[in-house]
Write a protein that holds these residues in place. Structure first.
Motif, PDB file in Angstrom:
ATOM      1  N   GLU A  28       0.833  -1.204   0.000  1.00  0.00           N
ATOM      2  CA  GLU A  28       0.000   0.000   0.000  1.00  0.00           C
ATOM      3  C   GLU A  28       0.864   1.248   0.000  1.00  0.00           C
ATOM      4  OE1 GLU A  28      -2.198   0.582   3.619  1.00  0.00           O
ATOM      5  OE2 GLU A  28      -3.482   2.143   2.761  1.00  0.00           O
ATOM      6  N   VAL A  46       1.500   4.704   1.166  1.00  0.00           N
ATOM      7  CA  VAL A  46       1.061   5.438   2.353  1.00  0.00           C
ATOM      8  C   VAL A  46       1.149   6.943   2.145  1.00  0.00           C
ATOM      9  CG1 VAL A  46       1.546   5.871   4.784  1.00  0.00           C
ATOM     10  CG2 VAL A  46       1.728   3.554   3.869  1.00  0.00           C
ATOM     11  N   ALA A  58      -2.519   8.251   1.601  1.00  0.00           N
ATOM     12  CA  ALA A  58      -3.617   7.298   1.544  1.00  0.00           C
ATOM     13  C   ALA A  58      -4.735   7.780   2.465  1.00  0.00           C
ATOM     14  CB  ALA A  58      -3.141   5.919   1.983  1.00  0.00           C
ATOM     15  N   ASP A  59      -5.978   7.500   2.095  1.00  0.00           N
ATOM     16  CA  ASP A  59      -7.112   7.932   2.913  1.00  0.00           C
ATOM     17  C   ASP A  59      -7.002   7.386   4.333  1.00  0.00           C
ATOM     18  OD1 ASP A  59      -9.601   7.758   0.241  1.00  0.00           O
ATOM     19  OD2 ASP A  59      -8.213   9.355   0.838  1.00  0.00           O
ATOM     20  N   SER A  60      -6.435   6.205   4.471  1.00  0.00           N
ATOM     21  CA  SER A  60      -6.363   5.549   5.776  1.00  0.00           C
ATOM     22  C   SER A  60      -5.432   6.257   6.751  1.00  0.00           C
ATOM     23  CB  SER A  60      -5.919   4.096   5.607  1.00  0.00           C
ATOM     24  OG  SER A  60      -4.663   4.041   4.940  1.00  0.00           O
ATOM     25  N   VAL A  61      -4.563   7.137   6.248  1.00  0.00           N
ATOM     26  CA  VAL A  61      -3.603   7.797   7.135  1.00  0.00           C
ATOM     27  C   VAL A  61      -3.729   9.321   7.122  1.00  0.00           C
ATOM     28  CG1 VAL A  61      -1.999   5.886   6.782  1.00  0.00           C
ATOM     29  CG2 VAL A  61      -1.708   8.013   5.465  1.00  0.00           C
ATOM     30  N   LYS A  62      -4.611   9.866   6.297  1.00  0.00           N
ATOM     31  CA  LYS A  62      -4.759  11.324   6.224  1.00  0.00           C
ATOM     32  C   LYS A  62      -5.102  11.897   7.589  1.00  0.00           C
ATOM     33  CE  LYS A  62      -6.040  12.068   1.399  1.00  0.00           C
ATOM     34  NZ  LYS A  62      -7.136  12.379   0.449  1.00  0.00           N
ATOM     35  N   ARG A  86      -3.193  11.859  10.103  1.00  0.00           N
ATOM     36  CA  ARG A  86      -2.400  11.191  11.140  1.00  0.00           C
ATOM     37  C   ARG A  86      -0.920  11.102  10.771  1.00  0.00           C
ATOM     38  NH1 ARG A  86      -3.180   6.031  12.340  1.00  0.00           N
ATOM     39  NH2 ARG A  86      -3.930   5.416  10.257  1.00  0.00           N
ATOM     40  N   LYS A 146      -2.715   3.159  15.010  1.00  0.00           N
ATOM     41  CA  LYS A 146      -3.746   2.148  15.243  1.00  0.00           C
ATOM     42  C   LYS A 146      -3.164   0.756  14.987  1.00  0.00           C
ATOM     43  CE  LYS A 146      -7.179   5.382  13.396  1.00  0.00           C
ATOM     44  NZ  LYS A 146      -8.247   5.597  12.389  1.00  0.00           N
ATOM     45  N   GLU A 197      -4.107  -1.431  13.051  1.00  0.00           N
ATOM     46  CA  GLU A 197      -4.095  -1.733  11.611  1.00  0.00           C
ATOM     47  C   GLU A 197      -2.953  -1.047  10.862  1.00  0.00           C
ATOM     48  OE1 GLU A 197      -6.672  -0.621  13.435  1.00  0.00           O
ATOM     49  OE2 GLU A 197      -7.884   0.850  12.315  1.00  0.00           O
ATOM     50  N   ASP A 198      -2.195  -0.183  11.552  1.00  0.00           N
ATOM     51  CA  ASP A 198      -0.999   0.410  10.954  1.00  0.00           C
ATOM     52  C   ASP A 198       0.207  -0.528  11.064  1.00  0.00           C
ATOM     53  OD1 ASP A 198      -2.036   3.535  12.353  1.00  0.00           O
ATOM     54  OD2 ASP A 198      -2.208   2.911  10.253  1.00  0.00           O
TER      55      ASP A 198
END
Length: 120
Positions: free
Chosen positions: A46, A48, A65-69, A71, A91, A93-94
């Motif tokens: 992925e 990041v 990535a949307d999952s880390v924006k 943060r 998190k 999941e990171d």
């Protein structure tokens, strides 16, 4: 000799922070697009965060990535040929192996990665 050496990984509790660093050598760092990827076993890699170089005056644009924006923050220091990834509010999941990547077509260089584990 081209090298990308990551550091800064480790074990951190959920909600904690880490700073990853990638020290580059052997190429003209400032013109390269620098990226951080992550990958866990049996999962796809992925993207990041990225810091893309463009234009004759070498400006940079960042993407996440949307999952880390909100943060994670990517930051480069061209005087030290280093790119950092600041990771906050981590998190579980990171948890992944994080890789540094340098691209300037057709060149595409990779580091060996650093492990980030988020667990209580």
């Amino acid at each position: 000799q081209v090298q990308l050496v990551e550091s800064g990984g480790g074990l951190v509790q959920p909600g904690g922070s880490l700073k990853l660093s990638c020290r580059a050598s052997g190429f003209l760092f400032r013109v390269y697009t620098m990226k951080w990827y992550r990958q866990a076993p049996m999962k796809e890699r992925e993207l990041v965060a990225s810091s893309a170089a463009f234009g004759p005056n070498i400006n940079y644009v960042t993407n996440y990535a949307d999952s880390v924006k909100g943060r994670f923050t990517i930051s480069r220091d061209n005087t030290l040929n280093t790119v950092h990834l600041f990771m906050d509010n981590l998190k579980p999941e990171d948890t992944d192996q994080y890789y540094c990547n340098a691209v300037f077509a057709p060149n595409d260089y990779w580091g060996r990665g650093t492990q980030v584990t988020v667990s209580s």
